[in-house]
Design a protein around this motif. Sequence first.
Motif, PDB file in Angstrom:
ATOM      1  N   LEU A   1     -28.190  13.956 -13.644  1.00 34.83           N
ATOM      2  CA  LEU A   1     -28.170  14.848 -14.798  1.00 34.83           C
ATOM      3  C   LEU A   1     -26.882  15.669 -14.782  1.00 34.83           C
ATOM      4  N   PHE A   2     -26.186  15.763 -15.938  1.00 36.97           N
ATOM      5  CA  PHE A   2     -24.910  16.459 -15.968  1.00 36.97           C
ATOM      6  C   PHE A   2     -24.918  17.753 -16.770  1.00 36.97           C
ATOM      7  N   GLN A   3     -25.699  17.819 -17.849  1.00 36.61           N
ATOM      8  CA  GLN A   3     -25.718  19.084 -18.583  1.00 36.61           C
ATOM      9  C   GLN A   3     -26.927  19.190 -19.484  1.00 36.61           C
ATOM     10  N   TYR A   4     -27.321  20.458 -19.709  1.00 37.79           N
ATOM     11  CA  TYR A   4     -28.233  20.822 -20.774  1.00 37.79           C
ATOM     12  C   TYR A   4     -27.433  21.603 -21.808  1.00 37.79           C
ATOM     13  N   CYS A   5     -27.680  21.346 -23.074  1.00 37.39           N
ATOM     14  CA  CYS A   5     -27.082  22.136 -24.150  1.00 37.39           C
ATOM     15  C   CYS A   5     -28.221  22.699 -25.006  1.00 37.39           C
ATOM     16  N   PHE A   6     -28.261  24.016 -25.145  1.00 38.72           N
ATOM     17  CA  PHE A   6     -29.282  24.689 -25.946  1.00 38.72           C
ATOM     18  C   PHE A   6     -28.684  25.108 -27.294  1.00 38.72           C
ATOM     19  N   THR A   7     -29.275  24.648 -28.384  1.00 42.55           N
ATOM     20  CA  THR A   7     -29.005  25.217 -29.703  1.00 42.55           C
ATOM     21  C   THR A   7     -30.265  25.968 -30.087  1.00 42.55           C
ATOM     22  N   ASN A   8     -30.178  27.297 -30.146  1.00 46.97           N
ATOM     23  CA  ASN A   8     -31.363  28.131 -30.270  1.00 46.97           C
ATOM     24  C   ASN A   8     -31.610  28.591 -31.697  1.00 46.97           C
ATOM     25  N   TYR A   9     -32.869  28.929 -31.997  1.00 47.57           N
ATOM     26  CA  TYR A   9     -33.225  29.383 -33.335  1.00 47.57           C
ATOM     27  C   TYR A   9     -32.476  30.643 -33.743  1.00 47.57           C
ATOM     28  N   ASN A  10     -32.078  31.461 -32.782  1.00 50.77           N
ATOM     29  CA  ASN A  10     -31.399  32.722 -33.108  1.00 50.77           C
ATOM     30  C   ASN A  10     -29.908  32.545 -33.371  1.00 50.77           C
ATOM     31  N   GLY A  11     -29.433  31.293 -33.402  1.00 51.03           N
ATOM     32  CA  GLY A  11     -28.027  31.032 -33.700  1.00 51.03           C
ATOM     33  C   GLY A  11     -27.158  30.890 -32.475  1.00 51.03           C
ATOM     34  N   GLU A  12     -27.684  31.181 -31.291  1.00 53.78           N
ATOM     35  CA  GLU A  12     -26.898  31.033 -30.071  1.00 53.78           C
ATOM     36  C   GLU A  12     -26.804  29.567 -29.662  1.00 53.78           C
ATOM     37  N   GLN A  13     -25.752  29.245 -28.942  1.00 52.17           N
ATOM     38  CA  GLN A  13     -25.609  27.917 -28.347  1.00 52.17           C
ATOM     39  C   GLN A  13     -25.023  28.071 -26.957  1.00 52.17           C
ATOM     40  N   ASP A  14     -25.625  27.387 -26.000  1.00 53.12           N
ATOM     41  CA  ASP A  14     -25.219  27.549 -24.609  1.00 53.12           C
ATOM     42  C   ASP A  14     -25.221  26.192 -23.929  1.00 53.12           C
ATOM     43  N   ILE A  15     -24.307  26.009 -22.996  1.00 55.22           N
ATOM     44  CA  ILE A  15     -24.243  24.778 -22.206  1.00 55.22           C
ATOM     45  C   ILE A  15     -24.383  25.129 -20.737  1.00 55.22           C
ATOM     46  N   ILE A  16     -25.283  24.455 -20.059  1.00 50.98           N
ATOM     47  CA  ILE A  16     -25.456  24.633 -18.620  1.00 50.98           C
ATOM     48  C   ILE A  16     -25.022  23.351 -17.948  1.00 50.98           C
ATOM     49  N   PHE A  17     -23.925  23.424 -17.238  1.00 49.97           N
ATOM     50  CA  PHE A  17     -23.406  22.257 -16.514  1.00 49.97           C
ATOM     51  C   PHE A  17     -23.925  22.316 -15.090  1.00 49.97           C
ATOM     52  N   MET A  18     -24.641  21.283 -14.657  1.00 51.83           N
ATOM     53  CA  MET A  18     -25.364  21.341 -13.390  1.00 51.83           C
ATOM     54  C   MET A  18     -25.428  19.959 -12.750  1.00 51.83           C
ATOM     55  N   PRO A  19     -24.396  19.508 -12.080  1.00 55.63           N
ATOM     56  CA  PRO A  19     -24.338  18.139 -11.568  1.00 55.63           C
ATOM     57  C   PRO A  19     -25.566  17.659 -10.785  1.00 55.63           C
ATOM     58  N   PRO A  20     -25.973  18.318  -9.681  1.00 55.22           N
ATOM     59  CA  PRO A  20     -27.029  17.710  -8.888  1.00 55.22           C
ATOM     60  C   PRO A  20     -28.412  18.265  -9.146  1.00 55.22           C
ATOM     61  N   LEU A  21     -28.553  19.325  -9.968  1.00 58.32           N
ATOM     62  CA  LEU A  21     -29.804  20.065 -10.010  1.00 58.32           C
ATOM     63  C   LEU A  21     -30.721  19.593 -11.134  1.00 58.32           C
ATOM     64  N   PRO A  22     -31.995  19.388 -10.863  1.00 58.46           N
ATOM     65  CA  PRO A  22     -32.921  18.962 -11.914  1.00 58.46           C
ATOM     66  C   PRO A  22     -33.467  20.125 -12.736  1.00 58.46           C
ATOM     67  N   ALA A  23     -33.244  21.370 -12.309  1.00 54.87           N
ATOM     68  CA  ALA A  23     -33.849  22.514 -12.994  1.00 54.87           C
ATOM     69  C   ALA A  23     -32.824  23.616 -13.220  1.00 54.87           C
ATOM     70  N   THR A  24     -32.948  24.301 -14.350  1.00 56.56           N
ATOM     71  CA  THR A  24     -32.126  25.487 -14.587  1.00 56.56           C
ATOM     72  C   THR A  24     -32.778  26.673 -13.883  1.00 56.56           C
ATOM     73  N   SER A  25     -32.062  27.781 -13.824  1.00 59.79           N
ATOM     74  CA  SER A  25     -32.663  29.018 -13.340  1.00 59.79           C
ATOM     75  C   SER A  25     -33.518  29.619 -14.460  1.00 59.79           C
ATOM     76  N   TYR A  26     -34.386  30.554 -14.111  1.00 66.86           N
ATOM     77  CA  TYR A  26     -35.150  31.266 -15.136  1.00 66.86           C
ATOM     78  C   TYR A  26     -34.218  32.237 -15.847  1.00 66.86           C
ATOM     79  N   ASP A  27     -34.102  32.079 -17.162  1.00 60.53           N
ATOM     80  CA  ASP A  27     -33.240  32.947 -17.949  1.00 60.53           C
ATOM     81  C   ASP A  27     -34.019  33.530 -19.116  1.00 60.53           C
ATOM     82  N   ASN A  28     -33.616  34.718 -19.533  1.00 55.62           N
ATOM     83  CA  ASN A  28     -34.191  35.351 -20.708  1.00 55.62           C
ATOM     84  C   ASN A  28     -33.363  34.938 -21.916  1.00 55.62           C
ATOM     85  N   ARG A  29     -33.927  34.114 -22.782  1.00 51.34           N
ATOM     86  CA  ARG A  29     -33.177  33.577 -23.907  1.00 51.34           C
ATOM     87  C   ARG A  29     -34.101  33.339 -25.096  1.00 51.34           C
ATOM     88  N   ALA A  30     -33.487  33.155 -26.269  1.00 52.86           N
ATOM     89  CA  ALA A  30     -34.247  32.795 -27.460  1.00 52.86           C
ATOM     90  C   ALA A  30     -34.744  31.355 -27.337  1.00 52.86           C
TER      91      ALA A  30
END
Length: 333
Positions: free
Chosen positions: A223-252
């Motif tokens: 897995l190389f990346q997650y990209c979030f397009t959120n309902y609140n208009g934000e967009q974020d990319i999490i680049f994470m080469p070896p990890l199957p899980a993101t950290s717990y984040d407070n987000r829309a």
Amino acid sequence: MDKFYKIVILLIVSLNASCQMKNKYEWDSYTCQPRLSVKGNENVYCVEFVRGDIITLEGIPATLPFGGSSGRWGDSGKSWTSQHGTPIGADVIYYAGYEDKFYHLKTDFPVEEMKKAVDTTYQYYDDNHEKFSGLIFGFAPQGMVVVWKEYGVIRIELGRYQAEVITDDKELEKKLFRDWSMNREEVKARDFMPNASCAQWDMYRKRYTFRVVMQNENPNLRLFQYCFTNYNGEQDIIFMPPLPATSYDNRALPQILEMDWETSGRERFRGNIFLNEKVIFEKFKNFKAEDKQEFEVKISKDNKKLELFLNNQPVEVDSVRIYKGSVMYKGSY
């Protein structure tokens, strides 16, 4: 040294400093609004600007684009002349035809946050870096204005602001409508929405604590990346080469969840999950912002099936699409 040459040198130094500052703090301004078609108006929530000043720390003039807003919530879709300086506030007068009201937004942005923002650079995969590239102003009903900071493909909400209704607006009406093919009454007849409310877009801004975990049946999956397009208009990319899980984040809540993965040198994929607004907000409506939730993404061994779960329960989504990937990463096969 001759006085004339001293003056020339001072002018050159001043010009160089000004050019360096402009090059360092160069960004674009954008405007947007919710997208809705009503009675032949394909963009009924569009607002029109009488004034669109952006205040900068350095005193350099900066403005919103001329004309009206465009695009959809969080995304203008239009470019504009580059602006310069550190944006620290806005002084905007606009007309919302669907409410038949003129609004005045006069607000300050947090100075220290904006000073940090223009100096921040994001790395979102491999060696790709994005510096501060724009401010996006979003105009929703009832004078609601949301502003986002843009870093290339990354959008981060700066804040929600409240514009005030201008009651004595006859001069503004003359100024705005003098070159229009429609007068104010004609616009009102076509666009007026007496029950227009910002409640939906305030709902989109609610934030929850969650992470995303990928479950897969193929031990070769990378897995190389997650990209979030959120309902609140934000967009974020999490680049994470070896990890199957993101950290717990407070987000829309995510509207689209995109991911890149590989299972061999010839098997490279991009997957998109388009969430259902009614379903996902119903599931989260009783969760507290600080409670930890977990999305699970499951990919079949043959890479043909993508499923979404929330706290081990399947989530109904609008659609799922899997494409052949084309992006190469440092950790690619």
